[in-house]
Design an enzyme around this catalytic site. Structure first.
Site, PDB file in Angstrom:
ATOM      1  N   LYS A  13      -0.280   5.728   1.120  1.00  0.00           N
ATOM      2  CA  LYS A  13       0.421   4.445   1.299  1.00  0.00           C
ATOM      3  C   LYS A  13       1.477   4.233   0.202  1.00  0.00           C
ATOM      4  CE  LYS A  13      -3.228   1.771   0.912  1.00  0.00           C
ATOM      5  NZ  LYS A  13      -4.243   2.788   0.515  1.00  0.00           N
ATOM      6  N   ARG A  88      -7.093  -6.663   0.915  1.00  0.00           N
ATOM      7  CA  ARG A  88      -8.217  -5.735   0.966  1.00  0.00           C
ATOM      8  C   ARG A  88      -9.484  -6.418   1.461  1.00  0.00           C
ATOM      9  NH1 ARG A  88      -5.951  -1.946  -3.243  1.00  0.00           N
ATOM     10  NH2 ARG A  88      -7.332  -0.169  -3.435  1.00  0.00           N
ATOM     11  N   ARG A 127      -4.239  13.981  -7.968  1.00  0.00           N
ATOM     12  CA  ARG A 127      -3.108  13.107  -8.332  1.00  0.00           C
ATOM     13  C   ARG A 127      -2.924  13.041  -9.852  1.00  0.00           C
ATOM     14  NH1 ARG A 127      -2.793   7.270  -5.776  1.00  0.00           N
ATOM     15  NH2 ARG A 127      -4.835   6.949  -6.711  1.00  0.00           N
ATOM     16  N   ARG A 160      -5.471   9.097 -13.429  1.00  0.00           N
ATOM     17  CA  ARG A 160      -5.993   7.732 -13.480  1.00  0.00           C
ATOM     18  C   ARG A 160      -7.506   7.786 -13.649  1.00  0.00           C
ATOM     19  NH1 ARG A 160      -3.653   4.539  -8.282  1.00  0.00           N
ATOM     20  NH2 ARG A 160      -5.783   3.766  -8.352  1.00  0.00           N
ATOM     21  N   ARG A 171     -14.790   4.106  -4.454  1.00  0.00           N
ATOM     22  CA  ARG A 171     -13.634   3.408  -3.863  1.00  0.00           C
ATOM     23  C   ARG A 171     -13.614   3.589  -2.346  1.00  0.00           C
ATOM     24  NH1 ARG A 171      -9.027   6.053  -7.054  1.00  0.00           N
ATOM     25  NH2 ARG A 171      -7.597   4.719  -5.893  1.00  0.00           N
TER      26      ARG A 171
END
Ligand code: AMP
Length: 218
Positions: A13, A88, A127, A160, A171
């Protein structure tokens, strides 16, 4: 054009939002980015949010609602915006409806990035993010020219903390439990359009560009 991007963490996204934001000259509003900045600056909102973010839990609705309500009222959002990572929860979605109603505007589309867990986990675990400018890389999909160094500003790339394996799993569970129901919420309003989040960024962009034309949005 006023868009919400919906889908699990790792759906692509944020990457797609950056491309859309540049193409259509409307701001990319990522609550995750805003919260990370607040944590980095030790701002009051960051202090409230940090413990939740570290565990991969959702930050309380009132904290994020306030951020978004203020942000969409800013001048650069008058022509449109791309909401990424918000709403969310149902409470957030309802608050968004209310505040858009107060501004006399409405969402055009909610783009649901339907994504397999396998792809989401591979994206998140690989990532790497630039500490300085926030650009995203991926150790295999979008490798930087020099290992650990940002192509754009020379900043240091880091993982992260919430992209660690344990937190990623949480998550994804949190997404299933609290966010996925928004697919039905927006389907019920006739706003939902589904695109495969397993495709790469350029493929999704081509699909969306055609969709926007067909919908008369551009
Ligand atoms: P993201 O960058 O969208 O993956 O968000 C990173 C983290 O920020 C999430 O795991 C949450 O802890 C927090 N966060 C971001 N957006 C929201 C939201 N709309 N509601 C609650 N927490 C959020």
């Amino acid at each position: 054009m006023r868009l919400v991007l919906l889908g699990p963490p790792g759906a692509g996204k944020g990457t797609q939002a950056k491309v859309l934001s540049q193409t259509y000259a409307i701001p990319h509003i990522s609550t995750g980015d805003i919260l990370r900045e607040a944590v980095k600056n030790n701002a009051p909102v960051g202090k409230k949010a940090k413990a939740y973010m570290d565990k991969g839990e959702l930050v309380p609705d009132d904290v994020v609602n306030q951020i978004v309500v203020e942000r969409i009222g800013e001048d650069d959002a008058a022509r449109g915006f791309i909401l990424d990572g918000f709403p969310r929860t149902r409470v957030q979605a309802q608050r968004l409806d209310e505040s858009l109603g107060e501004l006399g505007i409405a969402l055009d589309l909610v783009l649901y990035f339907e994504t397999s867990n396998r792809v989401a986990i591979a994206r998140l675990s690989g990532r790497r993010v630039c500490r300085k400018c926030g650009a995203n890389f991926h150790i295999t999909n979008i490798p930087p020219k020099v290992n650990g160094v940002c192509d754009h500003c020379g900043g240091e790339l880091y993982q992260r903390p919430d992209d660690s394996e344990e937190t990623v799993k949480n998550r994804l569970v949190v997404y299933e439990q609290q966010t996925k129901e928004l697919v039905e919420y927006y389907r019920g309003k006739g706003l939902l359009r589904t695109v495969s989040g397993d495709l790469d960024v350029q493929e999704v962009f081509v699909i969306l560009s055609k969709m926007f034309k067909d919908e008369g949005l551009v």
